[in-house]
Motif scaffolding. Structure first.
Motif, PDB file in Angstrom:
ATOM      1  N   MET A 157       0.835  -1.203   0.000  1.00  0.00           N
ATOM      2  CA  MET A 157       0.000   0.000   0.000  1.00  0.00           C
ATOM      3  C   MET A 157       0.869   1.253   0.000  1.00  0.00           C
ATOM      4  O   MET A 157       1.881   1.319   0.697  1.00  0.00           O
ATOM      5  N   PRO A 158       0.499   2.262  -0.787  1.00  0.00           N
ATOM      6  CA  PRO A 158       1.207   3.532  -0.733  1.00  0.00           C
ATOM      7  C   PRO A 158       1.022   4.193   0.637  1.00  0.00           C
ATOM      8  O   PRO A 158       0.019   3.966   1.327  1.00  0.00           O
ATOM      9  N   PHE A 159       1.968   5.029   1.005  1.00  0.00           N
ATOM     10  CA  PHE A 159       1.839   5.774   2.252  1.00  0.00           C
ATOM     11  C   PHE A 159       2.527   7.121   2.078  1.00  0.00           C
ATOM     12  O   PHE A 159       3.393   7.291   1.208  1.00  0.00           O
ATOM     13  N   ALA A 160       2.126   8.048   2.898  1.00  0.00           N
ATOM     14  CA  ALA A 160       2.666   9.407   2.802  1.00  0.00           C
ATOM     15  C   ALA A 160       4.176   9.392   3.032  1.00  0.00           C
ATOM     16  O   ALA A 160       4.700   8.643   3.868  1.00  0.00           O
ATOM     17  N   ASN A 161       4.875  10.254   2.258  1.00  0.00           N
ATOM     18  CA  ASN A 161       6.334  10.412   2.336  1.00  0.00           C
ATOM     19  C   ASN A 161       7.106   9.202   1.805  1.00  0.00           C
ATOM     20  O   ASN A 161       8.320   9.103   2.016  1.00  0.00           O
TER      21      ASN A 161
ATOM     22  N   ILE B 154       5.572  10.642  -2.040  1.00  0.00           N
ATOM     23  CA  ILE B 154       4.114  10.755  -2.026  1.00  0.00           C
ATOM     24  C   ILE B 154       3.726  11.827  -1.006  1.00  0.00           C
ATOM     25  O   ILE B 154       3.963  11.669   0.197  1.00  0.00           O
ATOM     26  N   MET B 155       3.146  12.894  -1.503  1.00  0.00           N
ATOM     27  CA  MET B 155       2.746  13.999  -0.647  1.00  0.00           C
ATOM     28  C   MET B 155       1.350  13.774  -0.072  1.00  0.00           C
ATOM     29  O   MET B 155       1.056  14.160   1.049  1.00  0.00           O
TER      30      MET B 155
ATOM     31  N   LYS C 292     -12.587  10.999  -5.594  1.00  0.00           N
ATOM     32  CA  LYS C 292     -11.463  11.758  -5.050  1.00  0.00           C
ATOM     33  C   LYS C 292     -10.233  10.882  -4.801  1.00  0.00           C
ATOM     34  O   LYS C 292      -9.234  11.374  -4.291  1.00  0.00           O
ATOM     35  N   GLU C 293     -10.319   9.576  -5.106  1.00  0.00           N
ATOM     36  CA  GLU C 293      -9.172   8.693  -4.858  1.00  0.00           C
ATOM     37  C   GLU C 293      -7.990   9.143  -5.710  1.00  0.00           C
ATOM     38  O   GLU C 293      -8.133   9.430  -6.896  1.00  0.00           O
ATOM     39  N   LYS C 294      -6.783   9.208  -5.093  1.00  0.00           N
ATOM     40  CA  LYS C 294      -5.619   9.721  -5.820  1.00  0.00           C
ATOM     41  C   LYS C 294      -4.375   9.548  -4.969  1.00  0.00           C
ATOM     42  O   LYS C 294      -4.440   9.243  -3.772  1.00  0.00           O
ATOM     43  N   ILE C 295      -3.222   9.702  -5.624  1.00  0.00           N
ATOM     44  CA  ILE C 295      -1.982  10.004  -4.914  1.00  0.00           C
ATOM     45  C   ILE C 295      -1.395  11.237  -5.573  1.00  0.00           C
ATOM     46  O   ILE C 295      -1.542  11.440  -6.777  1.00  0.00           O
ATOM     47  N   VAL C 296      -0.744  12.056  -4.777  1.00  0.00           N
ATOM     48  CA  VAL C 296      -0.072  13.255  -5.276  1.00  0.00           C
ATOM     49  C   VAL C 296       1.418  13.070  -5.031  1.00  0.00           C
ATOM     50  O   VAL C 296       1.847  12.868  -3.893  1.00  0.00           O
ATOM     51  N   VAL C 297       2.201  13.098  -6.113  1.00  0.00           N
ATOM     52  CA  VAL C 297       3.640  12.884  -6.035  1.00  0.00           C
ATOM     53  C   VAL C 297       4.351  14.205  -6.258  1.00  0.00           C
ATOM     54  O   VAL C 297       4.004  14.958  -7.174  1.00  0.00           O
ATOM     55  N   LYS C 298       5.346  14.486  -5.427  1.00  0.00           N
ATOM     56  CA  LYS C 298       6.085  15.735  -5.522  1.00  0.00           C
ATOM     57  C   LYS C 298       7.571  15.441  -5.643  1.00  0.00           C
ATOM     58  O   LYS C 298       8.088  14.502  -5.029  1.00  0.00           O
ATOM     59  N   ILE C 299       8.253  16.256  -6.443  1.00  0.00           N
ATOM     60  CA  ILE C 299       9.691  16.079  -6.612  1.00  0.00           C
ATOM     61  C   ILE C 299      10.417  16.649  -5.394  1.00  0.00           C
ATOM     62  O   ILE C 299      10.074  17.715  -4.885  1.00  0.00           O
ATOM     63  N   MET C 300      11.413  15.923  -4.908  1.00  0.00           N
ATOM     64  CA  MET C 300      12.177  16.387  -3.753  1.00  0.00           C
ATOM     65  C   MET C 300      13.617  16.729  -4.128  1.00  0.00           C
ATOM     66  O   MET C 300      14.259  17.539  -3.476  1.00  0.00           O
ATOM     67  N   SER C 301      14.166  16.054  -5.152  1.00  0.00           N
ATOM     68  CA  SER C 301      15.494  16.370  -5.681  1.00  0.00           C
ATOM     69  C   SER C 301      15.568  15.766  -7.069  1.00  0.00           C
ATOM     70  O   SER C 301      14.582  15.252  -7.589  1.00  0.00           O
ATOM     71  N   LEU C 302      16.750  15.827  -7.680  1.00  0.00           N
ATOM     72  CA  LEU C 302      16.907  15.306  -9.031  1.00  0.00           C
ATOM     73  C   LEU C 302      16.576  13.813  -9.062  1.00  0.00           C
ATOM     74  O   LEU C 302      17.217  13.008  -8.380  1.00  0.00           O
ATOM     75  N   ASN C 303      15.545  13.468  -9.843  1.00  0.00           N
ATOM     76  CA  ASN C 303      15.121  12.073 -10.002  1.00  0.00           C
ATOM     77  C   ASN C 303      14.703  11.413  -8.685  1.00  0.00           C
ATOM     78  O   ASN C 303      14.802  10.196  -8.538  1.00  0.00           O
ATOM     79  N   ARG C 304      14.240  12.183  -7.727  1.00  0.00           N
ATOM     80  CA  ARG C 304      13.732  11.634  -6.465  1.00  0.00           C
ATOM     81  C   ARG C 304      12.348  12.229  -6.226  1.00  0.00           C
ATOM     82  O   ARG C 304      12.146  13.446  -6.289  1.00  0.00           O
ATOM     83  N   TYR C 305      11.378  11.360  -5.919  1.00  0.00           N
ATOM     84  CA  TYR C 305       9.999  11.779  -5.726  1.00  0.00           C
ATOM     85  C   TYR C 305       9.459  11.158  -4.436  1.00  0.00           C
ATOM     86  O   TYR C 305       9.917  10.092  -4.018  1.00  0.00           O
TER      87      TYR C 305
END
Length: 704
Positions: A64-68, A136-137, A121-134
């Motif tokens: 299962m996905p989880f935050a961060n 789950i926000m 409303k089901e979704k995941i939001v992915v955010k970039i944190m550094s070069l080629n690193r993401y």
């Protein structure tokens, strides 16, 4: 950066939602809902307002996905999310419009579909944190609609993904005239059901369409010449290209273009094709074009070329296979069979079929043990006996005797390997019957150890030829004279009981043998006379000097040509396709060994996941290999610039335009096969029932 990465993976993705609806940087509320539901894989909760919220019920916590949660790339995040859902995922981002409705004026035109939007409303939001690193926000797990059923998953757009193995399957099936429908059914049986294929029949047909569009018609000009030589043909030419037959086979296609293969003999004494060409005309220009491309493809001239008596080839061959650019010039030989077929036509059936002229002439023409002087004296004696000194055609054939009589090739290595173009004429049969190399140890007939040695060294077809010579050396040879041993060499005079008035001179040592019949020089096969001499001095091992690489079982293993050096993208994909087939076979064998044991199935599944995890560490995701790239690797890159090639015009050549001459014998045979028509009234063959005298007589009588 994130916008570019998101755009990269969003192309051609679906509009449907399973347990998980999308990967995106922002929330997009329009989500497609399937009407199907499978309660065995979902459960739901009720909100205070009575709204049902659905969740997958068979997902492990580790999946299962989880935050961060952190991923090395956006693609890996999407794959993880898709694996979690096991129903299919939609990818979206803020600059994309995934709507399925189109406004036309004041009205809204709706597509006919079994799904509708409900604002899930089901979704995941992915955010970039550094070069080629993401990471789950945000992760919203629940759906406001039932999830797709087990049977409905295959129809979700994002679950329909043509993998590289499926691309290869469609391409390989097309090569053996298997259409998309049958190919899809085959994959279904291999995968265990339509839902496990990962694509629909429409996807198969779309790829086949794209493949054909990539190749294209190129129909701006007419095709007149075509030459083909692949990596396998070039490798075969390096090993077996000492004697080549070239002959045109007519009426092989609806355009009447000439099909002409370059044919040789492999280590099994069977036909092997080096290259082939198609051309519209039999003239010097077309032959020269084909011959020059043959030299360019092979990197060298052939040693000897056997053709029929074509005047255009007679001009083109010495010009194209010359000693220019430091190459060794080729020799040109004429097909004996074609010349012998002309004797009855040029000299008449009475002379050739009612006298012993042909029998006496063939004794000198076909013999490969006669010296040049013996042949010339024999030819002249037959010509004089039948008073043919003034025949111009025979005089012309005698003038060019050095290009077709075997006596003139006895000192030329391998020139006696081919005498006619019959290898080329049987090429269509060869193309239709492929064989696999399988050499087992054949049975021996003599007690001579050299026969066992030959069975170990040579291919089966060549061993049988040598075995015949070995047996004859033991039973049919008579030693008339034998010299003393001088420096390890002994000279013998041997009489062959099957050859009258002929003494063969043989010189033998422990390591070599030379015979006056020169069969080894002409064909690479040790003769019975040489074997007799070797047996006389007690040789038990096959002399290495009498072993030609081209006849050995390991002939292709010692090739100096590395396949990788002459290969191309197509040949590479052939090897890839073979490897994939082997993998599928091994996998099915594994599944067969597992059977229905759940514990073993879990073990196999775990092993596959571990392999996938290891492969992800190496990067180079297969998803980056687009359909167009794969098609290019299969059929080759598209040519640069504009090509102007139209379907060829129907050709008119001497082989397909003019009627060939039919002999009296063939006419008689054809006539004998025809059904004899008889009169129904009197059974005579001279008239029919309409003109029968008996019928007319009867009518007159009735009138009276």
């Amino acid at each position: 950066m994130i916008t570019l990465d998101l755009a990269k993976i969003s192309d051609n993705q679906g509009l449907t939602c399973g347990d998980c609806s999308r990967v995106g940087a922002v929330d997009v509320s329009d989500v497609v809902v399937s009407d199907e539901c499978d309660s065995s894989i979902t459960n739901y909760t009720l909100s205070p307002g009575g709204q049902k919220y659905y969740l997958p019920s068979s997902v492990d916590l580790v999946e299962m996905p989880f935050a961060n949660q952190v991923f090395d790339s956006l693609d890996k995040a999407f794959k993880f999310y898709k694996e979690y859902g096991r129903l299919g995922v939609k990818k979206g981002y803020n600059v994309a419009n995934f709507g399925s409705e189109k406004k036309v004026g004041k009205f809204v035109k709706e597509r006919r579909t079994g799904s509708h939007r409900c604002g899930c409303k089901e979704k995941i939001v992915v955010k970039i944190m550094s070069l080629n690193r993401y990471f789950i926000m945000n992760f919203v797990e629940s759906h406001n609609h039932p999830l797709a059923s087990e049977d409905g998953r295959q129809f979700l757009r994002c679950s329909r993904d043509m993998s590289i193995s499926l691309w290869n399957m469609v391409f390989d099936a097309s090569k053996v005239n298997i259409g998309c429908s049958k190919a899809y059914s085959l994959v279904k049986e291999m995968a265990g059901g339509y839902s496990n294929v990962g694509a629909t029949l429409r996807d198969f047909r779309n790829f086949s369409r794209d493949l054909k569009e990539y190749v294209g018609e190129r129909d701006d000009g007419y095709l007149t010449m075509l030459f083909w030589a692949d990596a396998t043909g070039r490798r075969n030419f390096e090993i077996y290209g000492d004697a080549v037959s070239f002959d045109a086979t007519f009426d092989t296609n609806k355009y009447n273009m000439i099909f002409a293969p370059f044919t040789g003999v492999d280590k099994h004494d069977r036909c092997v094709t080096f290259a082939a060409c198609l051309f519209a005309k039999e003239n010097v220009t077309h032959f020269s074009w084909a011959f020059r491309h043959f030299v360019k493809a092979m990197g060298r001239n052939l040693v000897v070329l056997i053709t029929d008596q074509c005047s255009a080839m007679k001009i083109a061959i010495p010009d194209c296979f010359s000693s220019e650019n430091g190459l060794v010039a080729s020799k040109h030989r004429l097909c004996m069979w074609h010349i012998m077929q002309k004797f009855p036509i040029k000299l008449g059936n009475r002379l050739c079929k009612e006298t012993d002229f042909m029998e006496k002439m063939k004794a000198y023409i076909w013999s490969s043990i006669l010296e040049i002087e013996e042949f010339e004296n024999g030819w002249k004696s037959v010509i004089k006996e039948f008073n043919l000194e003034e025949n111009k055609w025979l005089s012309d054939m005698y003038e060019m005797r050095a290009s077709w009589i075997p006596s003139y090739f006895r000192d030329s290595p391998m020139f006696g390997l081919l005498r006619t173009t019959s290898r080329s004429e049987s090429e269509n049969f060869f193309f239709g019957h492929f064989h696999r190399q399988s050499d087992t140890f054949p049975s021996t007939l003599s007690r001579w150890f050299i026969e066992n040695d030959a069975a170990e060294i040579f291919t089966r077809a060549i061993f049988y030829k040598l075995q015949e010579e070995i047996i004859a050396s033991c039973l049919e040879m008579q030693i008339k004279k034998m010299s003393e041993d001088v420096n390890g060499v002994i000279h013998l005079e041997i009489r062959d009981v099957k050859v009258k008035d002929k003494i063969f001179k043989v010189s033998v040592s422990k390591a070599h043998a030379v015979c006056s019949c020169k069969k080894f020089v002409m064909c690479g096969i040790v003769c019975r006379h040489a074997f007799c001499g070797l047996k006389q001095i007690g040789v038990t091992k096959f002399p290495k000097s009498l072993v030609l690489n081209r006849w050995m079982k390991i002939a292709d293993c010692g090739s100096g040509s590395n396949v990788d050096l002459v290969t191309n993208d197509y040949f590479k994909m052939e090897r890839v396709s073979l490897k994939l087939s082997n993998i599928w076979f091994d996998f099915r064998q594994t599944v067969n060994n597992v059977g229905v044991d759940l514990e073993k199935l879990e073990y196999v599944h775990k092993a596959i996941k571990e392999i996938n995890a290891e492969l992800e560490k190496y990067g180079g995701d297969a998803a980056e290999f687009s359909k167009k790239d794969h098609i290019a690797s299969i059929v080759g890159e598209q040519p640069v610039g504009e090509l102007n090639i139209l379907v060829p015009n129907i050709s008119k050549n001497k082989g397909n335009h003019f009627k060939r001459l039919i002999s009296d014998r063939e006419k008689a045979l054809n006539k004998s096969k025809k059904r004899i028509r008889r009169c129904k009234e009197c059974s005579m063959t001279t008239h029919d029932s309409r003109t029968c005298p008996k019928k007319k007589g009867g009518m007159e009588t009735n009138v009276c």
